[in-house]
Design a protein around this motif. Structure first.
Motif, mmCIF file in Angstrom:
data_model
loop_
_atom_site.group_PDB
_atom_site.id
_atom_site.type_symbol
_atom_site.label_atom_id
_atom_site.label_comp_id
_atom_site.label_asym_id
_atom_site.label_seq_id
_atom_site.Cartn_x
_atom_site.Cartn_y
_atom_site.Cartn_z
ATOM 1 N N ASP A 100 -48.379 0.767 -13.444
ATOM 2 C CA ASP A 100 -49.441 1.719 -13.120
ATOM 3 C C ASP A 100 -50.219 2.201 -14.336
ATOM 4 O O ASP A 100 -51.440 2.154 -14.360
ATOM 5 C CB ASP A 100 -48.904 2.894 -12.301
ATOM 6 N N VAL A 101 -49.529 2.686 -15.372
ATOM 7 C CA VAL A 101 -50.210 3.252 -16.537
ATOM 8 C C VAL A 101 -49.679 2.595 -17.806
ATOM 9 O O VAL A 101 -48.467 2.528 -18.013
ATOM 10 C CB VAL A 101 -50.006 4.788 -16.622
ATOM 11 N N LEU A 102 -50.580 2.117 -18.650
ATOM 12 C CA LEU A 102 -50.215 1.592 -19.965
ATOM 13 C C LEU A 102 -50.537 2.673 -20.988
ATOM 14 O O LEU A 102 -51.692 3.077 -21.120
ATOM 15 C CB LEU A 102 -50.996 0.318 -20.273
ATOM 16 N N HIS A 103 -49.501 3.149 -21.663
ATOM 17 C CA HIS A 103 -49.694 4.220 -22.640
ATOM 18 C C HIS A 103 -49.308 3.716 -24.022
ATOM 19 O O HIS A 103 -50.130 3.205 -24.751
ATOM 20 C CB HIS A 103 -48.873 5.436 -22.206
ATOM 21 N N LYS A 104 -48.030 3.806 -24.364
ATOM 22 C CA LYS A 104 -47.580 3.418 -25.703
ATOM 23 C C LYS A 104 -47.206 1.944 -25.810
ATOM 24 O O LYS A 104 -47.166 1.393 -26.890
ATOM 25 C CB LYS A 104 -46.405 4.287 -26.120
ATOM 26 N N GLY A 105 -46.900 1.319 -24.674
ATOM 27 C CA GLY A 105 -46.542 -0.094 -24.669
ATOM 28 C C GLY A 105 -45.046 -0.347 -24.628
ATOM 29 O O GLY A 105 -44.612 -1.484 -24.504
ATOM 30 N N ARG A 106 -44.248 0.696 -24.709
ATOM 31 C CA ARG A 106 -42.792 0.523 -24.757
ATOM 32 C C ARG A 106 -42.215 0.039 -23.426
ATOM 33 O O ARG A 106 -41.259 -0.739 -23.405
ATOM 34 C CB ARG A 106 -42.136 1.819 -25.207
ATOM 35 N N THR A 107 -42.791 0.472 -22.333
ATOM 36 C CA THR A 107 -42.325 -0.001 -21.015
ATOM 37 C C THR A 107 -42.563 -1.499 -20.876
ATOM 38 O O THR A 107 -41.703 -2.234 -20.384
ATOM 39 C CB THR A 107 -43.049 0.755 -19.883
ATOM 40 N N ARG A 136 -51.509 3.435 -28.291
ATOM 41 C CA ARG A 136 -50.528 2.365 -28.311
ATOM 42 C C ARG A 136 -49.649 2.424 -29.554
ATOM 43 O O ARG A 136 -50.145 2.641 -30.653
ATOM 44 C CB ARG A 136 -51.245 1.020 -28.243
ATOM 45 N N GLU A 137 -48.355 2.219 -29.373
ATOM 46 C CA GLU A 137 -47.409 2.079 -30.478
ATOM 47 C C GLU A 137 -47.105 0.611 -30.752
ATOM 48 O O GLU A 137 -46.628 0.272 -31.826
ATOM 49 C CB GLU A 137 -46.101 2.815 -30.154
ATOM 50 N N LEU A 138 -47.346 -0.231 -29.769
ATOM 51 C CA LEU A 138 -47.070 -1.662 -29.876
ATOM 52 C C LEU A 138 -48.351 -2.441 -29.567
ATOM 53 O O LEU A 138 -49.182 -1.974 -28.794
ATOM 54 C CB LEU A 138 -45.961 -2.064 -28.897
ATOM 55 N N PRO A 139 -48.499 -3.636 -30.120
ATOM 56 C CA PRO A 139 -49.727 -4.415 -29.909
ATOM 57 C C PRO A 139 -49.746 -5.098 -28.541
ATOM 58 O O PRO A 139 -49.626 -6.315 -28.426
ATOM 59 C CB PRO A 139 -49.698 -5.426 -31.057
ATOM 60 N N ILE A 140 -49.875 -4.284 -27.501
ATOM 61 C CA ILE A 140 -49.864 -4.775 -26.122
ATOM 62 C C ILE A 140 -51.166 -4.364 -25.460
ATOM 63 O O ILE A 140 -51.548 -3.196 -25.512
ATOM 64 C CB ILE A 140 -48.648 -4.211 -25.351
ATOM 65 N N GLN A 141 -51.842 -5.336 -24.845
ATOM 66 C CA GLN A 141 -53.113 -5.078 -24.168
ATOM 67 C C GLN A 141 -53.077 -5.702 -22.779
ATOM 68 O O GLN A 141 -52.476 -6.755 -22.594
ATOM 69 C CB GLN A 141 -54.283 -5.677 -24.966
ATOM 70 N N PRO A 142 -53.741 -5.086 -21.805
ATOM 71 C CA PRO A 142 -53.739 -5.659 -20.458
ATOM 72 C C PRO A 142 -54.698 -6.838 -20.313
ATOM 73 O O PRO A 142 -55.726 -6.896 -20.985
ATOM 74 C CB PRO A 142 -54.199 -4.487 -19.584
ATOM 75 N N ASP A 143 -54.340 -7.762 -19.440
ATOM 76 C CA ASP A 143 -55.228 -8.856 -19.066
ATOM 77 C C ASP A 143 -56.113 -8.435 -17.891
ATOM 78 O O ASP A 143 -57.222 -8.923 -17.734
ATOM 79 C CB ASP A 143 -54.409 -10.091 -18.668
ATOM 80 N N TYR A 144 -55.579 -7.546 -17.062
ATOM 81 C CA TYR A 144 -56.301 -6.998 -15.920
ATOM 82 C C TYR A 144 -56.184 -5.480 -16.015
ATOM 83 O O TYR A 144 -55.075 -4.959 -16.148
ATOM 84 C CB TYR A 144 -55.685 -7.446 -14.587
#
Length: 169
Positions: A100-107, A136-144
């Motif tokens: 649902d929500v992308l915040h820090k990327g840890r999940t 973001r704390e980690l280099p994670i980005q959404p594709d959608y």
């Protein structure tokens, strides 16, 4: 309190995310959808249902992934485990992780670790309803991405599925 998505906008956004997944994966035979427990499942249930409604003849593979014991804060708090339900192989499949929500990327990092215990996918993409950019704390980005917002660290984004709205507190 500020409403980011009202019920009408939320429904449109979910439909758009489903269409975007279909657009990139025209042949869904090698694609699986996996919702991240607990909150991503509300979104993934709706996306999977919409895709199945559009393509009733296709067997859309859909599962749910519990990441409780892969979280980096599992020792700091008491977490109730959810159920993982992935009744198919992800080996060499294209996996669309849904949350649902992308915040820090840890999940998402925890979800990737948990996912690898089920096999090695060919590709992993990320589908997010709300992207809280710039935190973001980690280099994670959404594709959608349903909607990207700018928020400060003290604010909280909640998807209130019973009211069918997304709220910024």
């Amino acid at each position: 309190m500020k409403i980011i998505l009202d019920p009408y906008q939320l429904n449109l956004t979910i439909q758009r995310l489903a269409y975007e997944i279909i657009e990139r994966h025209s042949d869904l035979s090698n694609t699986v959808l996996i919702g991240i427990q607990p909150r991503g499942v509300f979104l993934s249930d709706r996306i999977a249902a919409h895709i199945r409604k559009l393509y009733p003849a296709i067997d859309v593979k859909y599962g749910k992934l519990d990441i409780t014991f892969y979280r980096d804060d599992v020792r700091n708090e008491l977490h109730a485990a959810n159920k993982t339900d992935i009744p198919f192989s992800i080996e060499e499949k294209k996996v669309v992780l849904i949350d649902d929500v992308l915040h820090k990327g840890r999940t998402i990092r925890a979800a990737l670790d948990a996912l690898l215990t089920f096999g090695r996918p060919r590709q992993v993409e990320l589908c997010i309803l709300i992207d809280r950019r710039f935190s973001r704390e980690l280099p994670i980005q959404p594709d959608y991405c349903g909607k990207a917002i700018d928020s400060i660290i003290s604010q909280k984004v909640t998807v209130e599925w019973d009211k069918e709205e997304v709220v910024l507190y």
